[in-house]
Design an enzyme around this catalytic site. Structure first.
Site, PDB file in Angstrom:
ATOM      1  N   LEU A  47       0.535  -1.098   0.000  1.00 68.63           N
ATOM      2  CA  LEU A  47       0.000   0.000   0.000  1.00 68.63           C
ATOM      3  C   LEU A  47       0.278   0.570   0.000  1.00 68.63           C
ATOM      4  O   LEU A  47       0.687   0.401   0.190  1.00 68.63           O
ATOM      5  CB  LEU A  47      -0.544   0.239   0.784  1.00 68.63           C
TER       6      LEU A  47
ATOM      7  N   VAL B  89       7.858   1.526  -4.091  1.00 69.76           N
ATOM      8  CA  VAL B  89       7.785   1.170  -2.678  1.00 69.76           C
ATOM      9  C   VAL B  89       6.577   0.296  -2.397  1.00 69.76           C
ATOM     10  O   VAL B  89       6.642  -0.644  -1.602  1.00 69.76           O
ATOM     11  CB  VAL B  89       7.759   2.445  -1.807  1.00 69.76           C
ATOM     12  N   GLU B  90       5.462   0.585  -3.053  1.00 70.68           N
ATOM     13  CA  GLU B  90       4.232  -0.163  -2.786  1.00 70.68           C
ATOM     14  C   GLU B  90       4.255  -1.584  -3.352  1.00 70.68           C
ATOM     15  O   GLU B  90       3.918  -2.528  -2.650  1.00 70.68           O
ATOM     16  CB  GLU B  90       3.030   0.591  -3.350  1.00 70.68           C
ATOM     17  N   THR B  91       4.598  -1.740  -4.615  1.00 72.65           N
ATOM     18  CA  THR B  91       4.444  -3.056  -5.260  1.00 72.65           C
ATOM     19  C   THR B  91       5.601  -3.445  -6.166  1.00 72.65           C
ATOM     20  O   THR B  91       5.483  -4.413  -6.926  1.00 72.65           O
ATOM     21  CB  THR B  91       3.156  -3.093  -6.115  1.00 72.65           C
TER      22      THR B  91
END
Length: 385
Positions: free
Chosen positions: A20, A181-183
């Site tokens: 997220l 950073v998220e995925t």
């Protein structure tokens, strides 16, 4: 986006499981399943089920009150059979939002109780830097391999990033940085069916039950409006979705159809680019504004000063205490960032500005926002101006 403020207290789990995007205001993007590589769909989720106005809709798919899919049951069966909370939710959703009751019972009879989700919520660690401090956190995201992947993503989607920058005023590198950073640019999208994660969380996480039932409602509305089979999408253990890890409420608030196909699809990198840019724009991103710069300090007094995105200073008030940017001339609201390298050790001094604060609307963490900033700058340096 997000990007779920209270859920950000779970950032230790989120970082080891980060996903997220976005904690955002409604956002909610932060919790993810780190280390679980998911196979990226050959085409975006929504397109697998047919798009509005197209001839691609499978014969088994129907819209309207029944939503997508041939689901029907007279009562709730399966893992949550007889659960009064879920039955009440279904009845309310049918009565207030025009869903066919039998369709909903059919869908939710297929939902699975995920014990692993319940176990994750039971974890209590809440320090995103624990136990090794800022350097360990930074290196998890800001490294040569991730910079290279970000450069590759930029080269593939450069035209869309440029258009997003022109449309929303958000620097392209920060859109790319958030996705990284998220995925990891779609490499780690989450292993849980979103509906399983949301229902399990709503039933087992009693402290946040109302929150997750609201997200579940938003999720069902999303699958209906965007023509998705509600049992198909996968995401994080918190129900965060797509390249930017939006929670369903953030989808409704910030997602855009950036490729013009009539569907807002967070698993589509082009729609995700536009949606992240829109998220930042609506949270106050200043076009061309500074994010953060290293600070020059006259003494170690800064280390004991209140710091972080919750504490506002001005550039002049920090300068009066001997804390100035190493380069540039910042003005307006400023944030002192004293990043702990190790527990009880040296604190690395930075000054953040408005756009740094905007990044924290995606995930309420100083470490997170700084990691996004440094990764974004590393990628921009490789791509060039």
């Amino acid at each position: 986006m997000r990007l779920f403020r209270d859920l950000c207290t779970y950032s230790a789990v989120a970082v080891l499981a980060l996903g997220l995007g976005a904690c955002s205001q409604t956002p909610q993007k932060t919790e993810r399943d780190d280390g679980v590589s998911t196979v990226k769909p050959k085409q975006p989720i929504a397109k697998q089920h047919g798009k509005k106005g197209s001839n691609e809709t499978p014969q088994s798919v129907s819209y309207g009150g029944r939503g997508v899919g041939n689901y029907s049951a007279a009562a709730l069966s399966g893992d949550f059979a007889g659960n009064p909370q879920l039955i009440a939710f279904i009845e309310n959703l049918a009565a207030s939002n025009g869903f066919d009751r039998n369709y909903l019972y059919g869908v939710f009879s297929q939902v699975r109780n995920r014990d692993d989700v319940a176990r994750l919520w039971a974890q209590t660690s809440n320090d995103p830097g624990s136990p090794k401090g800022w350097f360990a956190y930074r290196d998890r995201f800001v490294n040569a391999a991730n910079v290279q992947r970000g450069v590759e993503f930029w080269r593939q989607y450069g035209a869309h990033l440029k258009r997003a920058e022109q449309t929303y005023g958000v620097s392209a590198e920060y859109i790319v940085g958030i996705m990284g950073v998220e995925t990891r640019w779609g490499r780690i999208l989450g292993k849980h069916r979103v509906i399983d994660a949301l229902v399990t969380s709503a039933i087992t996480n009693q402290r946040r039950s109302n929150f997750f039932f609201k997200e579940l409602k938003n999720y069902m509305l999303m699958t209906r409006s965007e023509r998705m089979d509600p049992l198909a999408p996968k995401g994080s253990f918190a129900g965060a979705m797509g390249y930017g890890q939006f929670m369903p409420s953030s989808f409704h608030a910030f997602a855009v159809d950036f490729d013009g196909d009539g569907i807002r699809d967070l698993w589509n990198p082009v729609d995700a680019i536009g949606s992240i840019a829109n998220y930042f724009a609506k949270h106050g991103w200043q076009r061309g504004g500074v994010v953060a710069v290293p600070a020059r300090v006259g003494s170690d007094a800064y280390a004991s000063m209140p710091d972080g995105f919750k504490v506002k200073y001005t550039a002049s008030s920090l300068a009066a205490r001997g804390i100035v940017p190493q380069y540039g001339n910042g003005s307006g609201t400023a944030y002192l960032l004293a990043l702990s390298t190790v527990p009880g050790g040296y604190k690395e001094p930075w000054i953040g500005y408005n756009n740094f604060y905007t990044i924290t609307r995606y995930n309420h963490s100083n470490y997170y926002a700084m990691a996004v900033h440094l990764l974004s700058q590393g990628i921009r340096g490789r791509v060039g101006k």
